[in-house]
Design a protein around this motif. Sequence first.
Motif, short mmCIF file in Angstrom:
data_model
loop_
_atom_site.label_atom_id
_atom_site.label_comp_id
_atom_site.label_asym_id
_atom_site.label_seq_id
_atom_site.Cartn_x
_atom_site.Cartn_y
_atom_site.Cartn_z
N SER A 179 19.90 42.51 8.01
CA SER A 179 19.18 41.79 6.95
C SER A 179 20.12 40.89 6.12
CB SER A 179 18.48 42.80 6.02
OG SER A 179 17.53 43.55 6.72
N GLY A 183 18.71 39.94 0.76
CA GLY A 183 19.09 39.96 -0.65
C GLY A 183 18.78 38.65 -1.35
N GLY A 219 23.93 52.89 3.38
CA GLY A 219 24.17 51.48 3.67
C GLY A 219 24.89 51.35 5.01
N ARG A 349 30.57 50.74 -1.92
CA ARG A 349 30.17 49.35 -1.88
C ARG A 349 30.77 48.69 -0.64
NH1 ARG A 349 26.66 50.69 -4.31
NH2 ARG A 349 26.01 50.21 -6.45
N LEU A 350 29.96 47.86 -0.01
CA LEU A 350 30.34 47.24 1.26
C LEU A 350 31.68 46.54 1.16
CD1 LEU A 350 28.06 45.32 3.68
CD2 LEU A 350 30.14 44.24 2.89
N TYR A 393 24.90 45.96 4.25
CA TYR A 393 24.40 46.04 2.88
C TYR A 393 24.74 47.41 2.31
CZ TYR A 393 20.63 47.85 5.83
OH TYR A 393 19.92 48.51 6.79
N ASP A 394 24.60 47.52 0.98
CA ASP A 394 24.99 48.73 0.26
C ASP A 394 23.97 49.85 0.43
OD1 ASP A 394 27.29 47.56 -0.76
OD2 ASP A 394 26.32 46.86 -2.59
N SER A 430 20.00 53.56 8.00
CA SER A 430 20.14 52.50 7.00
C SER A 430 18.93 51.58 7.03
CB SER A 430 21.41 51.68 7.26
OG SER A 430 22.55 52.51 7.27
N PRO A 432 17.53 48.19 4.19
CA PRO A 432 18.03 47.45 3.01
C PRO A 432 17.25 47.70 1.73
CG PRO A 432 16.79 45.97 4.41
CD PRO A 432 16.90 47.27 5.16
N TRP A 434 18.45 48.63 -0.98
CA TRP A 434 19.22 48.20 -2.14
C TRP A 434 18.63 46.95 -2.77
CZ3 TRP A 434 21.48 43.41 -2.58
CH2 TRP A 434 21.49 42.63 -1.42
N ALA A 435 17.97 46.11 -1.97
CA ALA A 435 17.36 44.90 -2.51
C ALA A 435 16.29 45.25 -3.54
CB ALA A 435 16.76 44.06 -1.38
#
Length: 484
Positions: A179, A183, A219, A349-350, A393-394, A430, A432, A434-435
Amino acid sequence: MTTDWTAFETRLAGKRRAIVDGFLELLRRNTVSQNPEGVRAGSEWLAALMRRRGLETRVLETAGAPAVFGERKVPGATRTVLIYCHYDTKPAPTKEWFQPSPFEPVFRRVDDADNAAFVPFDRVPTDAMAEWRVFARGSSDDKGPIWSHLEALALMDELALPPRVNVKFIFDGEEEIGSPFFGPLTEKHRELLGADLVLVTDGPKHASGRPTVMFGARGVLKFELTLESARRDLHSGNFAVPNPNWRLAGLLSSMAAPDGAPLIEGFEDGVIPPTPAERELLARYPLDLPALERELGVTLPRDYLERMMFHPTLTIRGLHSGFVGAEANTIIPHRTTVAIDIRMVKNQRLETVYARVIDHIRAQGFEVIEGAEAPLPDHLRGRAVRVVDKGGYDPAKTPADLPICREVVAAVERAHGGQEAVVVPTAGGSVPIWAFTDILKLPTLLVPYANANNRQHSPNEHLRLDHLFQGVRTTAGLLRDLGA
């Protein structure tokens, strides 16, 4: 206010063949992430279908593949639910599938082996349809849940049983390649994607078949490392030159122990152990470890669940160099490549994890070249590692003690006839989210629809049809109960 689901169940039973027949049209569309023309065609087909189903629909452009957005506004609704799925799929090399094409669905009974003789849909008996599986790329990951959502809305419309919440769908076209532009898309369309709750129906349910709810997801960071020595492959007897495979083997052995435990300095910085509430959920998680070991043929660690949910991984997911089998040659390969992915847990964090990897490579005496375009100077041959295809992504997580979490668990259980849900602190895989949690600041829960062991990301991916139909029930139940 409770809902009488008798008419819904009757209508669902009567429409099973039509539901599956329509699903096959979606499965026949090659939306492999690396096939941009097919992904775009799939987005347009899906958008047209959603418009016919009465959804206000838009194809949202990104710097890569488009996403598909659909919305149903409900008069009087005070809550909005955003549902995320993805319509792109992993590649599907035909030679490894037990059918002529991964994009021409075939059927086997639930109890049949994956390589058993298959039948076309017209030979699947209507009255026993729930006892069959459909085999096709994307069937479980993630086209099945998309189809359950759309069919749930269609059935509700037929029965004048409207949702009690405003409904929004966002269907990602690049999930299977990390993805990369989801974001920025979320940032750009904050208002459009605004909601009170996000539900993600990706991934498999618990192996028991019980309803499953997860409060987070790991992530992912992926990249490839390439070492190059000579300018070309060379005869292994007539030349004595550095072999990049030995250099790579040394580097990889410095990155992880033989059991895969990461050895990179600072790799787990920031990782926190499970909270008491999360340990309670782990203790209640149904896991027959000996049975899983027998199925997989390997010994598993006693802290298997904690490793899967609360520790990062470092995985070699592919190696390429030289030739083997019928193409074997006695040569010194001039180039070797390893593809790696890292599953990260909450608080990692990535960019920080990526920096730790790069620092480690340099500490082993290598120069690092980032990107495919930069030239390789001759004096760095065999001494430089090129890093390409970086993405990911995270991780993200929603607190399990929020009232909305309890509402979702209760609604999912009711949709499954009162069966107790398996509640999981975080998914091992995983997606995404986090978005939604970090950009939109929304509570986000995973409610997987597909059956366990569905071979997602592997040859012979499949979906049990009873899970497809249960997905219809679950979506309808959520859209009613969450607005009650």
